[in-house]
Design an enzyme around this catalytic site. Structure first.
Site, PDB file in Angstrom:
ATOM      1  N   LYS A 280       5.569  -8.512   0.174  1.00 42.40           N
ATOM      2  CA  LYS A 280       5.034  -9.646   0.950  1.00 42.40           C
ATOM      3  C   LYS A 280       3.864 -10.304   0.218  1.00 42.40           C
ATOM      4  CE  LYS A 280       4.130  -7.396   4.838  1.00 42.40           C
ATOM      5  NZ  LYS A 280       4.635  -6.040   4.591  1.00 42.40           N
TER       6      LYS A 280
ATOM      7  N   ARG B 296       1.937  -7.663  13.779  1.00 42.53           N
ATOM      8  CA  ARG B 296       2.486  -6.355  13.425  1.00 42.53           C
ATOM      9  C   ARG B 296       2.972  -5.590  14.657  1.00 42.53           C
ATOM     10  NH1 ARG B 296       0.322  -5.749   8.164  1.00 42.53           N
ATOM     11  NH2 ARG B 296       0.163  -3.586   7.548  1.00 42.53           N
TER      12      ARG B 296
ATOM     13  N   ARG C  40       2.463   3.227  -6.986  1.00 41.99           N
ATOM     14  CA  ARG C  40       1.544   2.111  -7.141  1.00 41.99           C
ATOM     15  C   ARG C  40       0.137   2.604  -7.489  1.00 41.99           C
ATOM     16  NH1 ARG C  40       1.938  -2.444  -2.464  1.00 41.99           N
ATOM     17  NH2 ARG C  40       0.483  -1.148  -1.317  1.00 41.99           N
TER      18      ARG C  40
ATOM     19  N   ARG D 274      -4.544   4.058  -4.199  1.00 39.98           N
ATOM     20  CA  ARG D 274      -5.161   3.755  -2.895  1.00 39.98           C
ATOM     21  C   ARG D 274      -4.831   4.869  -1.911  1.00 39.98           C
ATOM     22  NH1 ARG D 274      -3.256  -2.243  -1.191  1.00 39.98           N
ATOM     23  NH2 ARG D 274      -2.720  -1.111   0.690  1.00 39.98           N
TER      24      ARG D 274
ATOM     25  N   ARG E 157       3.232   5.167   7.314  1.00 38.30           N
ATOM     26  CA  ARG E 157       3.292   3.695   7.442  1.00 38.30           C
ATOM     27  C   ARG E 157       4.715   3.243   7.785  1.00 38.30           C
ATOM     28  NH1 ARG E 157       0.875   1.820   1.954  1.00 38.30           N
ATOM     29  NH2 ARG E 157       1.009  -0.304   2.709  1.00 38.30           N
TER      30      ARG E 157
HETATM   31  P1  AMP Z   1      -1.474  -4.346   4.540  1.00 36.71           P
HETATM   32  O1  AMP Z   1      -2.202  -4.615   3.275  1.00 36.71           O
HETATM   33  O2  AMP Z   1      -0.893  -5.576   5.184  1.00 36.71           O
HETATM   34  O3  AMP Z   1      -0.458  -3.232   4.407  1.00 36.71           O
HETATM   35  O4  AMP Z   1      -2.568  -3.822   5.591  1.00 36.71           O
HETATM   36  C1  AMP Z   1      -3.315  -2.667   5.330  1.00 36.71           C
HETATM   37  C2  AMP Z   1      -3.749  -2.023   6.637  1.00 36.71           C
HETATM   38  O5  AMP Z   1      -4.544  -2.936   7.408  1.00 36.71           O
HETATM   39  C3  AMP Z   1      -2.622  -1.618   7.562  1.00 36.71           C
HETATM   40  O6  AMP Z   1      -2.056  -0.369   7.239  1.00 36.71           O
HETATM   41  C4  AMP Z   1      -3.338  -1.608   8.912  1.00 36.71           C
HETATM   42  O7  AMP Z   1      -4.138  -0.447   9.055  1.00 36.71           O
HETATM   43  C5  AMP Z   1      -4.274  -2.780   8.791  1.00 36.71           C
HETATM   44  N1  AMP Z   1      -3.645  -4.024   9.294  1.00 36.71           N
HETATM   45  C6  AMP Z   1      -3.314  -5.138   8.576  1.00 36.71           C
HETATM   46  N2  AMP Z   1      -2.777  -6.076   9.356  1.00 36.71           N
HETATM   47  C7  AMP Z   1      -2.745  -5.560  10.609  1.00 36.71           C
HETATM   48  C8  AMP Z   1      -2.288  -6.049  11.875  1.00 36.71           C
HETATM   49  N3  AMP Z   1      -1.736  -7.270  12.024  1.00 36.71           N
HETATM   50  N4  AMP Z   1      -2.429  -5.218  12.953  1.00 36.71           N
HETATM   51  C9  AMP Z   1      -2.968  -4.001  12.843  1.00 36.71           C
HETATM   52  N5  AMP Z   1      -3.407  -3.475  11.686  1.00 36.71           N
HETATM   53  C10 AMP Z   1      -3.304  -4.247  10.567  1.00 36.71           C
END
Ligand code: AMP
Length: 215
Positions: free
Chosen positions: A14, A89, A128, A161, A172
């Site tokens: 994404k 989400r 990664r 990370r 996840r």
């Molecule tokens: P991402 O980089 O999009 O995978 O986001 C990293 C982390 O941020 C996720 O694993 C969540 O803990 C948090 N996060 C990001 N976007 C959301 C969302 N829309 N709702 C809840 N948690 C989020």
């Protein structure tokens, strides 16, 4: 006008696709993950709360997310549209956001869903690595740094990370399957879903997305 949501499991690409789409359509790329990571880095109150959840691969509570995004899309640079990456989400977030848009007389144009199976995603994510200093991404198999653990560009430490460890990645996926994948049905019902085959090259995925979004 392009008001677009990018949907897909963790590691579907994404973030990578978002950069290209935002550039092509000249709309801001709004990544809730990036916003939270920036807050964690700066040690803000929001960052402190979010970190507890992020490190475990759990979602940050809905009430910390919705207002943040809804305020962001009312800013001037979103007047011609925006690309949301990582939001909504949960069904709660999607419904809250739809109600918010309705109250502003707005509507989403398209929900791009990048589809990739977990068999392909697991090695992608656990392999990664990223430079702690400049943020450059690497992969232990497909794109390793020339010297293990050292960034080719800035000499910084290349590390994994916390949320890319196998245990957290599996968590996840579980969170995605339970809380985010119901959005596929939700947006199919409203006629907005654009499914994309994410198991192609980056360029092919990009072309398929652009074909769906139009000019
Ligand atoms: P991402 O980089 O999009 O995978 O986001 C990293 C982390 O941020 C996720 O694993 C969540 O803990 C948090 N996060 C990001 N976007 C959301 C969302 N829309 N709702 C809840 N948690 C989020």
């Amino acid at each position: 006008m392009k008001r677009v949501v990018l949907l897909g499991p963790p590691g579907a690409g994404k973030g990578t696709q978002a950069t290209g789409i935002a550039e092509k359509y000249n709309i801001p790329h709004i990544s809730t993950g990036d916003i939270f990571r920036a807050n964690v880095k700066e040690g803000t109150p929001l960052g402190k709360k979010a970190k507890e959840y992020m490190d475990q691969g759990l979602l940050v509570p809905d009430e910390l997310v919705c207002d943040l995004v809804e305020d962001r899309i009312m800013q001037e640079d979103c007047a011609n549209g925006y690309l949301l990456d990582g939001f909504p989400r949960t069904l709660f977030q999607a419904e809250h956001f739809d109600n918010f848009l309705k109250s502003k007389g707005q509507e989403l144009d398209s929900v791009v869903d990048i589809e990739v199976s977990e068999d392909v995603l697991l090695p992608r994510l656990t392999g990664r690595r990223v430079c702690r200093n400049c943020g450059r991404p690497y992969h232990v198999i497909t794109m390793p740094p020339k010297v293990e653990g050292v960034c080719d560009v800035c000499g910084g430490e290349v590390y994994q990370r916390a949320d890319d460890s196998e245990e957290t990645v599996l968590n996840r996926f579980k969170v995605y399957n339970e809380q985010t994948s119901p959005l596929i049905e939700y947006y199919t019902a409203s006629g907005k879903l654009a499914p994309i085959n994410g198991e192609q090259s980056q360029a092919e995925v990009f072309d398929e997305i652009c074909a769906k979004l139009g000019d």
